[in-house]
Design a protein around this motif. Structure first.
Motif, PDB file in Angstrom:
ATOM      1  N   ASP A  20       0.884  -1.228  -0.568  1.00  6.15           N
ATOM      2  CA  ASP A  20      -0.039   0.301   0.515  1.00  6.15           C
ATOM      3  C   ASP A  20       0.593   0.544   0.362  1.00  6.15           C
ATOM      4  O   ASP A  20       0.277   2.308  -0.474  1.00  6.15           O
ATOM      5  N   VAL A  21       2.149   1.384   1.152  1.00  6.76           N
ATOM      6  CA  VAL A  21       2.898   2.347   0.671  1.00  6.76           C
ATOM      7  C   VAL A  21       2.970   2.520  -0.963  1.00  6.76           C
ATOM      8  O   VAL A  21       3.432   3.760  -1.503  1.00  6.76           O
ATOM      9  N   ALA A  22       3.773   1.487  -1.016  1.00  2.64           N
ATOM     10  CA  ALA A  22       4.532   1.934  -2.837  1.00  2.64           C
ATOM     11  C   ALA A  22       3.633   2.129  -3.553  1.00  2.64           C
ATOM     12  O   ALA A  22       4.395   2.753  -4.177  1.00  2.64           O
ATOM     13  N   ARG A  23       2.427   1.800  -3.328  1.00  4.84           N
ATOM     14  CA  ARG A  23       1.115   2.331  -4.478  1.00  4.84           C
ATOM     15  C   ARG A  23       1.719   3.815  -4.253  1.00  4.84           C
ATOM     16  O   ARG A  23       0.931   4.422  -5.534  1.00  4.84           O
ATOM     17  N   ASN A  24       0.831   4.107  -3.035  1.00 11.66           N
ATOM     18  CA  ASN A  24       1.383   5.911  -3.318  1.00 11.66           C
ATOM     19  C   ASN A  24       2.668   6.569  -2.645  1.00 11.66           C
ATOM     20  O   ASN A  24       2.988   7.914  -2.403  1.00 11.66           O
ATOM     21  N   ALA A  25       3.811   5.719  -3.353  1.00 15.69           N
ATOM     22  CA  ALA A  25       4.957   7.002  -3.678  1.00 15.69           C
ATOM     23  C   ALA A  25       5.390   7.117  -4.232  1.00 15.69           C
ATOM     24  O   ALA A  25       4.540   7.675  -5.374  1.00 15.69           O
ATOM     25  N   VAL A  26       5.862   8.934  -4.453  1.00 11.72           N
ATOM     26  CA  VAL A  26       5.911  10.172  -4.684  1.00 11.72           C
ATOM     27  C   VAL A  26       7.249   9.752  -5.159  1.00 11.72           C
ATOM     28  O   VAL A  26       8.647  10.094  -4.381  1.00 11.72           O
ATOM     29  N   PHE A  27       7.743  10.024  -6.588  1.00 15.16           N
ATOM     30  CA  PHE A  27       9.075   9.324  -7.652  1.00 15.16           C
ATOM     31  C   PHE A  27       9.544  10.886  -7.115  1.00 15.16           C
ATOM     32  O   PHE A  27       8.967  11.657  -7.724  1.00 15.16           O
ATOM     33  N   PRO A  28      11.064  11.298  -7.272  1.00 15.70           N
ATOM     34  CA  PRO A  28      11.636  12.485  -7.815  1.00 15.70           C
ATOM     35  C   PRO A  28      11.138  12.587  -9.575  1.00 15.70           C
ATOM     36  O   PRO A  28      10.471  11.827  -9.952  1.00 15.70           O
ATOM     37  N   PRO A  29      11.586  13.596  -9.269  1.00 14.94           N
ATOM     38  CA  PRO A  29      11.146  14.180 -11.120  1.00 14.94           C
ATOM     39  C   PRO A  29      11.595  13.931 -12.113  1.00 14.94           C
ATOM     40  O   PRO A  29      13.129  13.031 -11.495  1.00 14.94           O
ATOM     41  N   GLY A  30      11.130  13.606 -13.148  1.00 21.34           N
ATOM     42  CA  GLY A  30      11.774  12.271 -14.364  1.00 21.34           C
ATOM     43  C   GLY A  30      11.361  10.940 -14.037  1.00 21.34           C
ATOM     44  O   GLY A  30      12.506  10.388 -14.746  1.00 21.34           O
ATOM     45  N   LEU A  31      11.389  11.122 -12.687  1.00 18.35           N
ATOM     46  CA  LEU A  31      11.326   8.949 -12.471  1.00 18.35           C
ATOM     47  C   LEU A  31      10.257   8.514 -12.027  1.00 18.35           C
ATOM     48  O   LEU A  31       8.875   9.054 -11.560  1.00 18.35           O
ATOM     49  N   THR A  32       9.618   8.076 -12.787  1.00 24.49           N
ATOM     50  CA  THR A  32       7.930   6.816 -12.801  1.00 24.49           C
ATOM     51  C   THR A  32       8.519   5.567 -12.213  1.00 24.49           C
ATOM     52  O   THR A  32       9.188   5.318 -12.202  1.00 24.49           O
TER      53      THR A  32
END
Length: 297
Positions: A20-32
């Motif tokens: 669940d935490v991974a699904r809501n992860a926020v990635f740095p700009p330019g990274l998906t």
């Protein structure tokens, strides 16, 4: 590792739904998430960018004007080189090239098959790990390989990327480490000491993917009664990509990736024999390959 307010603290472990935490992860700009799934190393940070080394160093020195006595000479030299680089375009080009060359040389020298001093039976270690003083090269090597290094009196890291004959470790081969009876790494268990033999992939940064979830063998495995000792009291650890057919060998199996890999033995709260080097880890022996030669009819 989870951070939460002190007001939410409760006795015991708090369950966390990692998916669940991974699904809501926020990635740095330019990274998906798709980029990381395709290349797990996409997020690997470059701690020091050689292309902007001198500008970054100038900012760091300005933010830390006072350094310890063992670093004073190096800091003074760095300030002189920074001033020289600013004084003339030719010096700037020369020092920028020097930073690029130094970065290449540092990374080429910072590999598990060659970092540190001989610790016996093909293993290496940094004797001054975590307490480098003016050993700037050793400190730089550790910065390339590790996230951090404990004081060597708290933890000792023995590492290797080769077998007993000096050949690089490869998952297509089968290797064994034989600890004799009463010959396991001696840690101070009364103070929480433990040891682990950990598998790393060829990039020396991430744990290798494991088919059975095991990425290390050590005190935790022993406490869980997962390992099988031989009748003579010895413990034989098998290291290979292929799963062993024999049940006992499989119980002591540390899975390796298909390609090149490296090994680290971490010894936390080591006893005196580990600290002074009188205790020696067993070598990593490549198992002989048996072949059957047929004859065409």
């Amino acid at each position: 590792m989870r951070i939460f307010p002190l007001s939410q603290n409760q006795p015991g472990q708090q369950p966390v739904d990692c998916r669940d935490v991974a699904r809501n992860a926020v990635f740095p700009p330019g990274l998906t998430a798709e980029m990381i799934a395709a290349d797990p190393y996409a997020f690997r940070p470059e701690w020091v960018d050689p292309k902007t080394f001198w500008d970054g160093l100038e900012k760091v020195l300005a933010a830390n004007p006072t350094v310890g006595p063992t670093d004073a000479a190096m800091a003074d030299q760095a300030r002189n080189l920074i001033a020289l680089r600013k004084s003339d375009a030719s010096y700037k080009d020369l020092l920028d090239r020097a930073a690029l060359n130094a970065d290449v040389s540092l990374h080429a020298s910072s590999r598990y098959e060659q970092v540190g001093v001989d610790a016996g039976n093909g293993w290496q270690r940094q004797e001054n790990g975590g307490v480098w003083g003016s050993d700037w090269f050793g400190r730089a090597q550790a910065a390339v390989i590790y996230i951090m290094v404990n004081d060597h009196r708290e933890a000792i890291y023995s590492l290797r990327g080769t077998d007993a004959k000096g050949a690089l470790l490869e998952g297509r081969n089968t290797y064994t480490m034989t600890f004799p009876k009463d010959g396991l790494p001696p840690m101070d268990r009364s103070r929480g000491g433990f040891w682990s033999l950990t598998m790393y992939d060829k990039d020396y940064f991430m744990l290798a993917k494991s088919p059975n979830g095991r990425t290390n063998i050590g005190t935790v495995s022993l406490d869980a009664n997962e390992l099988k000792f031989a009748p003579d009291g010895s413990l034989i650890i098998t290291i290979a990509n292929a799963q062993p057919a024999d049940a006992v060998t499989r119980a002591n199996w540390l899975p390796a990736p298909e390609g090149q890999f490296a090994l680290i033995v971490r010894a936390y709260v080591p006893t005196q024999s580990v600290q002074n080097g009188s205790y020696k880890l067993p070598n990593v022996e490549r198992a002989a390959v048996s072949t059957t030669v047929g004859r065409q009819q």
